[in-house]
Design a protein around this motif. Structure first.
Motif, short mmCIF file in Angstrom:
data_model
loop_
_atom_site.label_atom_id
_atom_site.label_comp_id
_atom_site.label_asym_id
_atom_site.label_seq_id
_atom_site.Cartn_x
_atom_site.Cartn_y
_atom_site.Cartn_z
N THR A 84 -4.66 57.24 27.83
CA THR A 84 -5.84 57.31 26.63
C THR A 84 -6.88 57.00 27.35
O THR A 84 -7.01 56.03 28.08
CB THR A 84 -5.61 56.38 25.57
N THR A 85 -8.61 57.49 26.44
CA THR A 85 -9.35 56.62 26.74
C THR A 85 -9.94 56.87 25.47
O THR A 85 -9.99 58.03 24.39
CB THR A 85 -10.14 57.39 27.38
N PRO A 86 -10.76 55.77 24.74
CA PRO A 86 -11.79 56.31 23.44
C PRO A 86 -12.77 56.89 24.05
O PRO A 86 -13.17 57.05 24.69
CB PRO A 86 -12.78 54.46 23.39
N LYS A 87 -12.74 57.64 22.31
CA LYS A 87 -13.53 59.02 22.30
C LYS A 87 -14.19 58.63 20.92
O LYS A 87 -13.13 59.79 20.83
CB LYS A 87 -12.73 60.43 23.29
N GLY A 88 -14.95 58.03 20.61
CA GLY A 88 -14.97 58.29 18.86
C GLY A 88 -15.67 59.28 18.24
O GLY A 88 -15.91 59.46 17.42
N ALA A 89 -16.10 60.52 18.97
CA ALA A 89 -16.76 61.72 18.74
C ALA A 89 -16.78 62.82 19.52
O ALA A 89 -16.19 62.44 21.07
CB ALA A 89 -18.67 61.44 18.40
N GLU A 90 -16.89 64.15 19.31
CA GLU A 90 -16.80 65.18 20.13
C GLU A 90 -18.50 65.73 20.56
O GLU A 90 -18.96 66.02 20.04
CB GLU A 90 -16.32 66.20 19.11
N SER A 177 -19.99 57.02 19.82
CA SER A 177 -19.05 56.39 20.13
C SER A 177 -17.88 56.58 19.02
O SER A 177 -16.99 56.20 19.17
CB SER A 177 -18.81 55.90 20.67
N GLY A 178 -18.16 56.39 17.65
CA GLY A 178 -17.47 56.48 16.73
C GLY A 178 -18.32 55.56 15.17
O GLY A 178 -19.87 55.68 15.68
N PRO A 179 -18.00 56.40 13.98
CA PRO A 179 -18.94 55.66 13.13
C PRO A 179 -18.81 54.36 13.26
O PRO A 179 -19.87 53.37 12.67
CB PRO A 179 -18.36 56.27 11.86
N HIS A 180 -18.58 53.09 13.63
CA HIS A 180 -18.81 51.81 13.84
C HIS A 180 -18.01 51.00 12.65
O HIS A 180 -16.92 50.68 13.26
CB HIS A 180 -19.46 51.39 14.16
N GLU A 181 -18.38 51.30 11.63
CA GLU A 181 -18.26 50.19 10.37
C GLU A 181 -17.29 49.55 10.71
O GLU A 181 -15.93 49.27 10.75
CB GLU A 181 -16.53 50.67 9.44
N GLU A 190 -12.12 51.32 13.59
CA GLU A 190 -11.12 52.75 13.40
C GLU A 190 -11.69 53.00 14.73
O GLU A 190 -12.80 52.35 15.39
CB GLU A 190 -12.17 53.49 12.97
N GLY A 191 -10.42 53.51 15.85
CA GLY A 191 -11.06 54.91 17.16
C GLY A 191 -10.38 55.62 17.09
O GLY A 191 -9.91 56.21 16.05
N SER A 210 -10.44 66.90 25.35
CA SER A 210 -11.12 67.90 23.18
C SER A 210 -9.89 67.18 22.87
O SER A 210 -9.59 67.64 21.08
CB SER A 210 -11.43 69.04 23.45
N ASN A 211 -8.71 66.73 23.23
CA ASN A 211 -7.26 66.32 22.25
C ASN A 211 -7.72 64.84 22.26
O ASN A 211 -7.40 64.55 22.65
CB ASN A 211 -6.67 66.40 23.07
N LEU A 212 -8.22 65.18 20.60
CA LEU A 212 -8.61 63.68 20.19
C LEU A 212 -7.23 63.27 19.26
O LEU A 212 -6.92 64.00 18.51
CB LEU A 212 -9.68 63.83 19.25
N ILE A 213 -7.25 61.55 18.85
CA ILE A 213 -6.52 61.60 18.03
C ILE A 213 -7.32 59.95 17.78
O ILE A 213 -7.86 59.37 17.98
CB ILE A 213 -4.99 60.65 19.16
#
Length: 479
Positions: A84-90, A177-181, A190-191, A210-213
């Motif tokens: 895994t590596t964090p990837k909060g957006a495409e 990197s994501g919506p943060h929240e 959230e991640g 591109s395989n996001l979880i």
């Protein structure tokens, strides 16, 4: 460009970055999945696919062919290793190219990896918006950081968020990197992670990137918003320092993090800066926990009166300097810390991070191991806050699902050899091995391959500390 004093001069305006969906119902990949993980108990709540209305959505777990037990062929020894590596957006290829090109324009080499580039970029944006809202670069701006990430009018660029502020509004920044929240303790609830996989060239495959979880914590994890007691005053001009790894066991993360950070500061200054002035920047090396580099750098940044420090990358390094930084009333914002030990740390509400804690990542890794059909696992982890924390999460989730954990080995990352540790794995004979490491992981994997239990023989799983093209390059070069 970067000047000799470390400040960044404005350059010509760049194109506005595209709006990027960041998971959940908006994720456009049909292979995107959502994993819910309890931060206490670390049980997997479930997995479901999510996609757009015009795409087929599958709820079947991905299948993996069991590795051969025959003697492995030479070459591509890491092929099949997942992690895994964090990837909060495409994140668009255009944005990645822009960051790399800007980094090269400052006299650096092109980026080979982009791990945490978006998180470092977003950290600078969030801090800058908080200073603008607070009207000061003093410590009081820290009280605005959580609010910048939720509850207001959505915006996805610094310029758009600043326009909302200028109109008297409340911006809710959704970053690359994501919506943060953010939770009340200054970390995301959230991640989203990419489940990376090494290909036959010992590099990460484009498809796996591109395989996001997606993963989320339960409502029980929510804590109240804190307020800093620091009264440190500002001087009216935001100055950001960095505490990121130029050297040490996480040096492969340094370039993408620095690149994302300076790219953001350049965009901020092109858009007019903060409090009507350009943002100043001074760079610093964090090294790793085997040296005093981070402490020396922190002392220098404090003496230079920075208002915020972006870093460190290593949770263990952060724990060595967080007290002196927050005692000085300086905001500390990490783009890569994931240790649960920092979730409730006594930081006077001056510490923030936009990489989710390992309660989420650990559940994602464990869930992949389960989906791949492994009945037994051995865990190897570096002996520090990061390694021990994520190993504990993976172990708890696996055992709750009925997977046998044959052993957990915390090792010294500075050891001259890992023969003894790998020998224990050989003796245990698990179906799969989890490796939570930094750059020493390449030497561990080399020993594993030579011992006949490399990724072509056993299923191997990594985490964000080692999953990147740098691992494959180091392996091939014998480092």
């Amino acid at each position: 460009m970067m000047t000799s004093t470390g400040t960044i001069e404005p350059s010509k305006p760049m194109r506005q970055l595209p709006l990027i969906s960041t998971g959940g119902e908006n994720m456009k990949k049909s292979n995107a999945r959502r994993v819910g993980a309890l931060l206490v108990g670390f049980a997997i709540l479930g997995v479901s696919a999510c996609g757009s209305d015009d795409e087929a959505v599958t709820t079947e777990a991905p299948t993996s062919e069991a590795p051969s037990t025959d003697a492995p062929a030479t070459g591509g020894e890491l092929e099949g290793m997942k992690g895994t590596t964090p990837k909060g957006a495409e994140i668009s290829e255009e944005w990645l190219a822009q960051v790399s090109d800007y980094w090269v324009s400052l006299g650096n080499t092109a980026l080979a990896d982009f791990n945490y580039a978006a998180e470092a970029y977003d950290a600078a944006i969030v801090v800058s918006l908080a200073v603008e809202i607070a009207g000061t670069d003093g410590a009081a701006h820290a009280n605005e950081i959580v609010g910048i990430t939720k509850g207001g009018t959505k915006c996805t660029t610094f310029a758009d968020c600043m326009a909302i502020i200028a109109d008297g509004g409340d911006p809710d920044y959704d970053g690359l990197s994501g919506p943060h929240e953010f939770n009340g303790n200054g970390e995301p609830l959230e991640g989203s992670y990419a489940m990376l996989e090494f290909g036959p060239d010992n590099q990460i495959t484009e498809e796996s990137n591109s395989n996001l979880i997606a993963a989320s914590a339960p409502e029980s994890a929510i804590v109240e918003l804190g307020v800093t007691t620091s009264t440190r005053a500002g001087d009216g001009q935001l100055k950001i320092g960095s505490l990121l790894p130029e050297t040490g066991s996480l040096a492969f993360l340094g370039d993408p993090e620095y690149a994302g950070l300076v790219y953001a500061i350049n965009e901020i200054n092109v858009a007019g800066g903060v409090l009507g002035k350009e943002v100043l920047y001074t760079q610093g090396d964090s090294g790793d926990t085997s040296t005093d580099i981070a402490s020396t750098t922190a002392d220098r940044l404090i003496s230079e009166n920075v208002d915020a420090i972006i870093g460190a990358a290593s949770s263990g390094v952060t724990l060595t300097v967080i007290d002196k930084i927050t005692a000085a009333g300086i905001t500390m914002f990490s783009p890569a810390n994931t240790s649960p030990a920092l979730s409730d740390y006594a930081d006077d509400n001056l510490y923030f991070r936009n990489a989710p804690a390992d309660g989420l990542q650990g559940a994602v890794v464990a869930n992949q191991i389960i989906e791949d059909g492994n009945a037994s696992v051995y865990i190897m982890n570096l002996d520090d806050a990061y390694g021990n924390g994520i190993a504990a999460v993976v172990k708890d989730v696996l055992e709750a699902a009925g997977v046998e954990v044959l052993g957990v080995k915390a090792y010294d990352p500075t050891a001259a050899s890992f023969d003894a540790e790998v020998a224990e794995v050989v003796a245990a004979d698990p179906d799969a091995v989890v490796l939570v490491s930094f750059d020493e992981g390449s030497r561990i994997l080399r020993t594993a391959v030579e011992s006949g239990i490399g990724p072509k023989v056993k299923m191997w799983y990594g985490t964000d500390g080692n999953m990147g093209n740098g691992l494959g390059t180091n392996f091939d070069e014998g480092k």
